[in-house]
Motif scaffolding. Structure first.
Motif, PDB file in Angstrom:
ATOM      1  N   ILE A 116       0.910  -1.203   0.109  1.00 20.10           N
ATOM      2  CA  ILE A 116      -0.021  -0.050   0.122  1.00 20.10           C
ATOM      3  C   ILE A 116       0.830   1.219   0.058  1.00 20.10           C
ATOM      4  CG2 ILE A 116      -1.807  -1.344   1.201  1.00 20.10           C
ATOM      5  CD1 ILE A 116      -0.965   0.309   3.727  1.00 20.10           C
ATOM      6  N   SER A 117       2.120   1.209  -0.182  1.00 25.46           N
ATOM      7  CA  SER A 117       3.047   2.123   0.162  1.00 25.46           C
ATOM      8  C   SER A 117       2.783   3.309  -1.003  1.00 25.46           C
ATOM      9  CB  SER A 117       4.667   1.668  -0.264  1.00 25.46           C
ATOM     10  OG  SER A 117       4.836   1.095  -1.309  1.00 25.46           O
ATOM     11  N   GLU A 118       2.333   3.065  -2.344  1.00 25.47           N
ATOM     12  CA  GLU A 118       2.167   3.952  -3.158  1.00 25.47           C
ATOM     13  C   GLU A 118       0.817   4.881  -3.018  1.00 25.47           C
ATOM     14  OE1 GLU A 118       1.847   2.311  -7.068  1.00 25.47           O
ATOM     15  OE2 GLU A 118       4.008   1.395  -7.069  1.00 25.47           O
ATOM     16  N   GLN A 119       0.000   4.217  -2.231  1.00 27.61           N
ATOM     17  CA  GLN A 119      -1.345   5.070  -1.945  1.00 27.61           C
ATOM     18  C   GLN A 119      -1.304   5.693  -0.398  1.00 27.61           C
ATOM     19  OE1 GLN A 119      -1.858   1.844  -3.474  1.00 27.61           O
ATOM     20  NE2 GLN A 119      -1.809   3.246  -5.367  1.00 27.61           N
ATOM     21  N   TYR A 120      -0.383   5.123   0.450  1.00 26.42           N
ATOM     22  CA  TYR A 120      -0.632   5.706   1.841  1.00 26.42           C
ATOM     23  C   TYR A 120       0.887   5.682   2.504  1.00 26.42           C
ATOM     24  CZ  TYR A 120      -5.457   4.216   2.222  1.00 26.42           C
ATOM     25  OH  TYR A 120      -6.938   4.057   2.128  1.00 26.42           O
ATOM     26  N   LEU A 121       0.999   6.809   3.180  1.00 27.75           N
ATOM     27  CA  LEU A 121       2.401   6.794   4.128  1.00 27.75           C
ATOM     28  C   LEU A 121       1.909   6.338   5.563  1.00 27.75           C
ATOM     29  CD1 LEU A 121       5.124   7.788   4.900  1.00 27.75           C
ATOM     30  CD2 LEU A 121       3.927   9.970   5.304  1.00 27.75           C
ATOM     31  N   LEU A 122       2.524   5.384   6.031  1.00 23.92           N
ATOM     32  CA  LEU A 122       2.446   4.971   7.488  1.00 23.92           C
ATOM     33  C   LEU A 122       3.305   5.566   8.331  1.00 23.92           C
ATOM     34  CD1 LEU A 122       2.076   0.980   6.691  1.00 23.92           C
ATOM     35  CD2 LEU A 122       0.116   2.862   6.833  1.00 23.92           C
ATOM     36  N   ALA A 123       2.895   6.107   9.284  1.00 22.67           N
ATOM     37  CA  ALA A 123       3.799   7.140  10.183  1.00 22.67           C
ATOM     38  C   ALA A 123       3.772   6.484  11.671  1.00 22.67           C
ATOM     39  CB  ALA A 123       3.583   8.651  10.065  1.00 22.67           C
ATOM     40  N   VAL A 124       4.450   6.149  12.161  1.00 22.53           N
ATOM     41  CA  VAL A 124       4.650   5.700  13.756  1.00 22.53           C
ATOM     42  C   VAL A 124       4.864   7.102  14.522  1.00 22.53           C
ATOM     43  CG1 VAL A 124       5.761   4.367  15.671  1.00 22.53           C
ATOM     44  CG2 VAL A 124       5.876   3.490  13.066  1.00 22.53           C
ATOM     45  N   ALA A 125       3.781   7.322  15.554  1.00 23.94           N
ATOM     46  CA  ALA A 125       3.691   8.509  16.049  1.00 23.94           C
ATOM     47  C   ALA A 125       3.941   8.245  17.586  1.00 23.94           C
ATOM     48  CB  ALA A 125       2.436   9.089  16.082  1.00 23.94           C
ATOM     49  N   GLY A 126       3.503   9.138  18.483  1.00 27.93           N
ATOM     50  CA  GLY A 126       3.618   8.711  20.006  1.00 27.93           C
ATOM     51  C   GLY A 126       2.645   7.475  20.654  1.00 27.93           C
ATOM     52  N   GLN A 127       2.614   7.610  21.859  1.00 26.66           N
ATOM     53  CA  GLN A 127       1.829   6.654  22.656  1.00 26.66           C
ATOM     54  C   GLN A 127       1.034   7.173  23.373  1.00 26.66           C
ATOM     55  OE1 GLN A 127       4.137   3.594  24.693  1.00 26.66           O
ATOM     56  NE2 GLN A 127       5.175   2.993  22.762  1.00 26.66           N
ATOM     57  N   GLU A 128      -0.193   6.805  23.594  1.00 29.46           N
ATOM     58  CA  GLU A 128      -1.401   6.907  24.762  1.00 29.46           C
ATOM     59  C   GLU A 128      -2.194   6.138  25.301  1.00 29.46           C
ATOM     60  OE1 GLU A 128      -3.153  10.752  21.748  1.00 29.46           O
ATOM     61  OE2 GLU A 128      -4.292   9.133  22.040  1.00 29.46           O
TER      62      GLU A 128
END
Length: 311
Positions: free
Chosen positions: A119-131
């Protein structure tokens, strides 16, 4: 500019966490594996179209076969069960039961691509913070579209089990369109979670049969980037004997349904409609009523609708 705004919306200022050692694709693979192998239960809240639905949830795995069960706590009382690709909905007050067979397993909680790396051509997957979600530490994964054809998402993942604890879907304006949230979650030993049998006598309203779209009377000239055909089902309504054909396409996160039915003596329906995150567009081609709907922007719905044709 829109992409930048979404990026700023999703990415938390907290970056120092153990989860940063994994990429977004690795997190998604872990979530997919956990959802297919662990048995667990809890309470989940669905928020959509301005309505809140609280349900008891149970997931079990026995000999590699998944079973999901949702039991509503409010009216209308219903029990929804997925046994691998077989889905049924039992309405408690009327004992009416709707069943369907899906060739591809899809969870009630969240849609995930079968192959996260594709799915890399359609989406950017970003690792953010924690909750904290349901009193459990959760890693936030931002799922950011690279075009205007699909919605952005956030996924909160339990750091201990890799199970999804919360999902949010965002419109093009950044507002929340839909939310799924666990308020409590407990892990079971595989094979020990109880599953109540459905002893209520049920009346079957619909029967679904999987067909081959290529052998149907319809064709779809092209698909939006990243979307593919998932299944084609021919539906016979028992009460009216009316036939409705259903084609489902998906990019892994977003689903679009295309319905075909005979118009008959009716004038038919033309135009677009929106209800919360769901957009739809209807058109008439000859004697066939075509309706396209899904949780994607209206631009995507119209793009698909204009590519549908009758052989």
């Amino acid at each position: 500019m829109r992409f930048l705004l979404f990026y700023l919306l999703f990415i938390s200022s907290t970056f120092a966490s153990e989860g940063q050692n994994l990429t977004g694709s690795q997190w998604l693979r872990n979530v997919s594996d956990a959802m297919k192998t662990l048995s667990y239960h809890g309470t989940v809240v669905f928020m959509k179209n301005g309505q809140i639905d609280t349900m008891k949830y149970q997931h079990s795995v026995e000999k590699g076969i998944e079973t999901e069960r949702l039991i509503s706590l409010n009216t209308p009382l219903r029990e929804i069960t997925r046994n691998s690709g077989e889905i049924s909905c039992l309405y408690k007050e009327t004992s009416q039961k709707v069943e369907s067979d899906h060739p591809v397993d899809r969870s009630f909680i969240v849609n995930l691509p079968l192959h996260a790396e594709q799915i890399s051509e359609q989406y950017l997957l970003a690792v953010a913070g924690q909750e904290m979600i349901a009193m459990r530490p959760a890693q936030i994964i931002a799922i950011l579209p690279k075009d205007n054809l699909r919605y952005a998402r956030k996924l909160w993942v339990d750091t201990a089990t890799s199970l999804p604890l919360k999902v949010e879907v965002y419109g093009l304006d950044g507002n929340v369109l839909e939310q799924v949230l666990f308020t409590e979650l407990a892990i079971d030993d595989n094979g020990t979670s109880s599953q109540a049998q459905q002893n209520v006598l049920s009346q079957h309203l619909h029967e679904f049969k999987v067909e081959t779209f290529g052998n149907s009377a319809y064709q779809l000239e092209s698909l939006p980037a990243g979307f593919e055909k998932i299944f084609f089902i021919r539906t016979s309504m028992q009460q009216s004997n009316k036939q409705v054909d259903h084609l489902l396409i998906s990019d892994g996160f977003s689903n679009i349904s295309i319905y075909f039915e005979a118009k008959g003596n009716n004038k038919g329906i033309e135009g677009q409609r929106s209800l919360g995150p769901v957009n739809s567009y209807s058109r008439v081609m000859g004697d066939v009523q075509i309706t396209v709907m899904g949780e994607v922007p209206m631009e995507t719905i119209q793009l698909v609708a204009n590519k549908v044709d009758v052989r």
